[in-house]
Motif scaffolding. Structure first.
Motif, PDB file in Angstrom:
ATOM      1  N   LEU A 202      -3.402  13.634  -5.697  1.00 32.91           N
ATOM      2  CA  LEU A 202      -3.224  13.336  -7.116  1.00 32.91           C
ATOM      3  C   LEU A 202      -3.923  12.026  -7.457  1.00 32.91           C
ATOM      4  O   LEU A 202      -4.114  11.167  -6.595  1.00 32.91           O
ATOM      5  CB  LEU A 202      -1.728  13.236  -7.453  1.00 32.91           C
ATOM      6  CG  LEU A 202      -0.885  14.486  -7.172  1.00 32.91           C
ATOM      7  CD1 LEU A 202       0.584  14.215  -7.476  1.00 32.91           C
ATOM      8  CD2 LEU A 202      -1.391  15.666  -7.985  1.00 32.91           C
ATOM      9  N   PRO A 203      -4.296  11.853  -8.713  1.00 35.15           N
ATOM     10  CA  PRO A 203      -4.951  10.602  -9.120  1.00 35.15           C
ATOM     11  C   PRO A 203      -4.031   9.397  -8.915  1.00 35.15           C
ATOM     12  O   PRO A 203      -2.825   9.475  -9.158  1.00 35.15           O
ATOM     13  CB  PRO A 203      -5.271  10.824 -10.599  1.00 35.15           C
ATOM     14  CG  PRO A 203      -5.265  12.311 -10.773  1.00 35.15           C
ATOM     15  CD  PRO A 203      -4.243  12.838  -9.812  1.00 35.15           C
ATOM     16  N   ALA A 204      -4.596   8.304  -8.470  1.00 39.22           N
ATOM     17  CA  ALA A 204      -3.829   7.077  -8.250  1.00 39.22           C
ATOM     18  C   ALA A 204      -3.669   6.331  -9.566  1.00 39.22           C
ATOM     19  O   ALA A 204      -4.176   5.222  -9.761  1.00 39.22           O
ATOM     20  CB  ALA A 204      -4.526   6.205  -7.215  1.00 39.22           C
ATOM     21  N   THR A 205      -2.961   6.953 -10.485  1.00 42.57           N
ATOM     22  CA  THR A 205      -2.760   6.359 -11.805  1.00 42.57           C
ATOM     23  C   THR A 205      -1.625   5.352 -11.770  1.00 42.57           C
ATOM     24  O   THR A 205      -0.762   5.388 -10.902  1.00 42.57           O
ATOM     25  CB  THR A 205      -2.447   7.459 -12.836  1.00 42.57           C
ATOM     26  OG1 THR A 205      -1.310   8.218 -12.380  1.00 42.57           O
ATOM     27  CG2 THR A 205      -3.626   8.389 -12.998  1.00 42.57           C
ATOM     28  N   ALA A 212      -4.009  -0.943 -12.397  1.00 44.91           N
ATOM     29  CA  ALA A 212      -4.536   0.290 -11.834  1.00 44.91           C
ATOM     30  C   ALA A 212      -5.782   0.013 -11.004  1.00 44.91           C
ATOM     31  O   ALA A 212      -6.459  -1.005 -11.158  1.00 44.91           O
ATOM     32  CB  ALA A 212      -4.860   1.286 -12.940  1.00 44.91           C
ATOM     33  N   LEU A 213      -6.081   0.956 -10.115  1.00 47.86           N
ATOM     34  CA  LEU A 213      -7.299   0.937  -9.331  1.00 47.86           C
ATOM     35  C   LEU A 213      -8.408   1.637 -10.115  1.00 47.86           C
ATOM     36  O   LEU A 213      -8.152   2.226 -11.172  1.00 47.86           O
ATOM     37  CB  LEU A 213      -7.060   1.624  -7.990  1.00 47.86           C
ATOM     38  CG  LEU A 213      -6.108   0.894  -7.032  1.00 47.86           C
ATOM     39  CD1 LEU A 213      -5.815   1.765  -5.816  1.00 47.86           C
ATOM     40  CD2 LEU A 213      -6.685  -0.433  -6.590  1.00 47.86           C
ATOM     41  N   PHE A 258       6.242   2.381  -6.640  1.00 51.63           N
ATOM     42  CA  PHE A 258       4.855   2.337  -6.180  1.00 51.63           C
ATOM     43  C   PHE A 258       3.949   1.744  -7.252  1.00 51.63           C
ATOM     44  O   PHE A 258       4.010   2.132  -8.412  1.00 51.63           O
ATOM     45  CB  PHE A 258       4.374   3.747  -5.828  1.00 51.63           C
ATOM     46  CG  PHE A 258       2.920   3.819  -5.461  1.00 51.63           C
ATOM     47  CD1 PHE A 258       2.475   3.365  -4.239  1.00 51.63           C
ATOM     48  CD2 PHE A 258       1.997   4.330  -6.360  1.00 51.63           C
ATOM     49  CE1 PHE A 258       1.131   3.406  -3.906  1.00 51.63           C
ATOM     50  CE2 PHE A 258       0.652   4.393  -6.041  1.00 51.63           C
ATOM     51  CZ  PHE A 258       0.217   3.924  -4.807  1.00 51.63           C
ATOM     52  N   GLU A 259       3.128   0.779  -6.842  1.00 59.83           N
ATOM     53  CA  GLU A 259       2.126   0.178  -7.709  1.00 59.83           C
ATOM     54  C   GLU A 259       0.768   0.328  -7.033  1.00 59.83           C
ATOM     55  O   GLU A 259       0.572  -0.172  -5.920  1.00 59.83           O
ATOM     56  CB  GLU A 259       2.430  -1.296  -7.965  1.00 59.83           C
ATOM     57  CG  GLU A 259       3.740  -1.520  -8.711  1.00 59.83           C
ATOM     58  CD  GLU A 259       3.961  -2.972  -9.056  1.00 59.83           C
ATOM     59  OE1 GLU A 259       3.015  -3.764  -8.867  1.00 59.83           O
ATOM     60  OE2 GLU A 259       5.054  -3.319  -9.513  1.00 59.83           O
ATOM     61  N   PRO A 260      -0.173   1.016  -7.650  1.00 60.87           N
ATOM     62  CA  PRO A 260      -1.455   1.297  -6.994  1.00 60.87           C
ATOM     63  C   PRO A 260      -2.171   0.055  -6.471  1.00 60.87           C
ATOM     64  O   PRO A 260      -2.696   0.062  -5.361  1.00 60.87           O
ATOM     65  CB  PRO A 260      -2.265   1.996  -8.094  1.00 60.87           C
ATOM     66  CG  PRO A 260      -1.247   2.574  -9.012  1.00 60.87           C
ATOM     67  CD  PRO A 260      -0.093   1.614  -8.997  1.00 60.87           C
ATOM     68  N   LEU A 261      -2.189  -1.018  -7.239  1.00 62.34           N
ATOM     69  CA  LEU A 261      -2.937  -2.194  -6.825  1.00 62.34           C
ATOM     70  C   LEU A 261      -2.192  -2.979  -5.746  1.00 62.34           C
ATOM     71  O   LEU A 261      -2.777  -3.406  -4.749  1.00 62.34           O
ATOM     72  CB  LEU A 261      -3.228  -3.091  -8.023  1.00 62.34           C
ATOM     73  CG  LEU A 261      -4.213  -4.238  -7.786  1.00 62.34           C
ATOM     74  CD1 LEU A 261      -5.582  -3.696  -7.373  1.00 62.34           C
ATOM     75  CD2 LEU A 261      -4.341  -5.101  -9.017  1.00 62.34           C
ATOM     76  N   THR A 262      -0.890  -3.142  -5.912  1.00 60.79           N
ATOM     77  CA  THR A 262      -0.108  -3.904  -4.940  1.00 60.79           C
ATOM     78  C   THR A 262      -0.015  -3.178  -3.606  1.00 60.79           C
ATOM     79  O   THR A 262      -0.063  -3.795  -2.543  1.00 60.79           O
ATOM     80  CB  THR A 262       1.296  -4.173  -5.497  1.00 60.79           C
ATOM     81  OG1 THR A 262       1.191  -4.832  -6.757  1.00 60.79           O
ATOM     82  CG2 THR A 262       2.107  -5.031  -4.542  1.00 60.79           C
ATOM     83  N   HIS A 263       0.126  -1.846  -3.646  1.00 55.84           N
ATOM     84  CA  HIS A 263       0.309  -1.053  -2.429  1.00 55.84           C
ATOM     85  C   HIS A 263      -0.952  -0.276  -2.056  1.00 55.84           C
ATOM     86  O   HIS A 263      -0.853   0.804  -1.481  1.00 55.84           O
ATOM     87  CB  HIS A 263       1.474  -0.079  -2.626  1.00 55.84           C
ATOM     88  CG  HIS A 263       2.773  -0.761  -2.935  1.00 55.84           C
ATOM     89  ND1 HIS A 263       3.619  -0.328  -3.947  1.00 55.84           N
ATOM     90  CD2 HIS A 263       3.369  -1.846  -2.379  1.00 55.84           C
ATOM     91  CE1 HIS A 263       4.681  -1.113  -3.991  1.00 55.84           C
ATOM     92  NE2 HIS A 263       4.553  -2.038  -3.047  1.00 55.84           N
ATOM     93  N   ARG A 264      -2.106  -0.830  -2.360  1.00 58.31           N
ATOM     94  CA  ARG A 264      -3.342  -0.085  -2.095  1.00 58.31           C
ATOM     95  C   ARG A 264      -3.564   0.165  -0.601  1.00 58.31           C
ATOM     96  O   ARG A 264      -4.264   1.108  -0.229  1.00 58.31           O
ATOM     97  CB  ARG A 264      -4.533  -0.827  -2.688  1.00 58.31           C
ATOM     98  CG  ARG A 264      -4.719  -2.246  -2.204  1.00 58.31           C
ATOM     99  CD  ARG A 264      -5.855  -2.922  -2.951  1.00 58.31           C
ATOM    100  NE  ARG A 264      -6.048  -4.313  -2.550  1.00 58.31           N
ATOM    101  CZ  ARG A 264      -5.368  -5.329  -3.069  1.00 58.31           C
ATOM    102  NH1 ARG A 264      -4.462  -5.087  -4.013  1.00 58.31           N
ATOM    103  NH2 ARG A 264      -5.593  -6.572  -2.670  1.00 58.31           N
ATOM    104  N   GLU A 265      -2.976  -0.671   0.270  1.00 58.91           N
ATOM    105  CA  GLU A 265      -3.150  -0.457   1.702  1.00 58.91           C
ATOM    106  C   GLU A 265      -2.411   0.791   2.179  1.00 58.91           C
ATOM    107  O   GLU A 265      -2.705   1.307   3.265  1.00 58.91           O
ATOM    108  CB  GLU A 265      -2.634  -1.669   2.479  1.00 58.91           C
ATOM    109  CG  GLU A 265      -1.147  -1.952   2.257  1.00 58.91           C
ATOM    110  CD  GLU A 265      -0.683  -3.152   3.048  1.00 58.91           C
ATOM    111  OE1 GLU A 265      -1.014  -3.204   4.251  1.00 58.91           O
ATOM    112  OE2 GLU A 265       0.002  -4.029   2.477  1.00 58.91           O
ATOM    113  N   HIS A 266      -1.476   1.310   1.392  1.00 64.04           N
ATOM    114  CA  HIS A 266      -0.725   2.510   1.775  1.00 64.04           C
ATOM    115  C   HIS A 266      -1.265   3.769   1.091  1.00 64.04           C
ATOM    116  O   HIS A 266      -0.630   4.817   1.166  1.00 64.04           O
ATOM    117  CB  HIS A 266       0.760   2.333   1.436  1.00 64.04           C
ATOM    118  CG  HIS A 266       1.395   1.163   2.118  1.00 64.04           C
ATOM    119  ND1 HIS A 266       1.594   1.125   3.481  1.00 64.04           N
ATOM    120  CD2 HIS A 266       1.860  -0.017   1.624  1.00 64.04           C
ATOM    121  CE1 HIS A 266       2.170  -0.032   3.802  1.00 64.04           C
ATOM    122  NE2 HIS A 266       2.343  -0.735   2.697  1.00 64.04           N
ATOM    123  N   ILE A 267      -2.395   3.650   0.421  1.00 63.49           N
ATOM    124  CA  ILE A 267      -3.000   4.809  -0.232  1.00 63.49           C
ATOM    125  C   ILE A 267      -3.847   5.565   0.794  1.00 63.49           C
ATOM    126  O   ILE A 267      -4.706   4.981   1.456  1.00 63.49           O
ATOM    127  CB  ILE A 267      -3.863   4.378  -1.434  1.00 63.49           C
ATOM    128  CG1 ILE A 267      -2.969   3.816  -2.540  1.00 63.49           C
ATOM    129  CG2 ILE A 267      -4.695   5.536  -1.959  1.00 63.49           C
ATOM    130  CD1 ILE A 267      -3.724   3.351  -3.762  1.00 63.49           C
TER     131      ILE A 267
END
Length: 291
Positions: A202-205, A212-213, A258-267
């Motif tokens: 799904l999109p990382a919205t 957002a990323l 979940f926050e895309p920018l803060t948790h980007r290492e878990h994407i």
């Protein structure tokens, strides 16, 4: 700064020295916070030292050092305080403050702007070594990403909201306790006899108020939207099928907004090697789509 001696009510490993009578504390499900009186005690997974979990105003958990520190030894921008069961990243004007455990954790790189707390950090490092020597604590070895695609902290979508789990989906444990022994339930949330979630790309919205990323990024999400509302509520409350109607307790769930920018290492941009398909209750192996 010389490390202050341990509190007389605590043992060398940070655990409490006084024995309290076991009692059951229940909170209203409509309470604004699950930690109205004190933090949820725990252990750091990296060093084994005692920590206290608190929620921030944005409902994200933060582990704090269990003792207050003199405010003059901590830079102003790193001071925290606790009020009404919530942790705030700012000073409250008093001579004492709290500090996140990450700033003192001996398993992490020391922070240069905290030289006066080096003695306390060395004391925590010595305590970690003693925990390891006595077999009380076993550090998790740092390993490279396994060949099998299996997120250690997956993103789970419940009732249209995305959360970051603290452990793999199949290892998320129930938070309920036995009525008599008060032992923690050892069952997991997943049930082979019930429909499971679906891994989707799904999109990382981002949600309202989140950063957002770049657009167009797809990530693996364990989607529970196809399940009935009662099942999704059970997952969010972190209860196994046998404790669906258990009374709310003073225990923190493993969900973190979940926050895309803060948790980007878990994407993760690929699906697991084996995951549920669109048909509930069935599983078919699927090779990882990542190249």
């Amino acid at each position: 700064m010389t490390a202050a001696p341990d509190h007389p009510n605590r043992r060398w490993d940070g655990s409490r020295n006084t024995a309290h009578r076991s009692r059951s504390l229940h909170l209203s499900p409509r309470a604004s916070t699950r930690l109205l009186r004190c933090g949820q005690p725990g252990r750091c997974r990296d060093c084994g030292n005692a920590i206290e979990w608190y929620y921030r105003p944005d409902h994200r958990p933060v582990p704090l050092h269990p003792r207050e520190l003199p405010a003059h030894t901590v830079p102003e921008r790193r001071r925290w305080h606790v009020a009404a069961g919530l942790a705030y990243p700012t000073a409250d004007g008093s001579a004492w403050c709290r500090l996140p455990h990450a700033a003192l954790c001996p398993a992490r790189t020391p922070i240069a702007e905290l030289p006066e707390l080096s003695g306390l950090r060395r004391a925590l490092a010595a305590r970690t070594r003693r925990l390891i020597d006595t077999g009380t604590f076993t550090p998790t070895p740092a390993t490279a990403e396994p060949a099998v695609c299996r997120p250690s902290r997956p993103v789970v979508q419940i009732l249209g909201i995305r959360y970051l789990a603290a452990r793999p989906v199949e290892e998320i444990a129930c938070l309920a306790r036995a009525t008599t022994t008060r032992a923690r339930c050892r069952r997991t949330l997943s049930d082979t006899e019930r429909p499971a979630g679906i891994w989707r790309l799904l999109p990382a919205t981002a949600m309202v108020g989140q950063l957002a990323l770049p657009t167009g990024l797809l990530m693996a999400v364990y989607d529970l939207s196809a399940l009935p509302g009662t099942e999704q509520l059970r997952w969010r409350a972190q209860r196994c099928p046998l404790h669906t109607h258990a009374t709310a307790e003073m225990a923190m769930t493993d969900w973190e907004p979940f926050e895309p920018l803060t948790h980007r290492e878990h994407i993760h941009t690929r699906l697991p090697d084996s995951h549920p398909t669109a048909r509930p209750g069935t599983r078919h192996p699927r090779r990882c789509t990542h190249t």
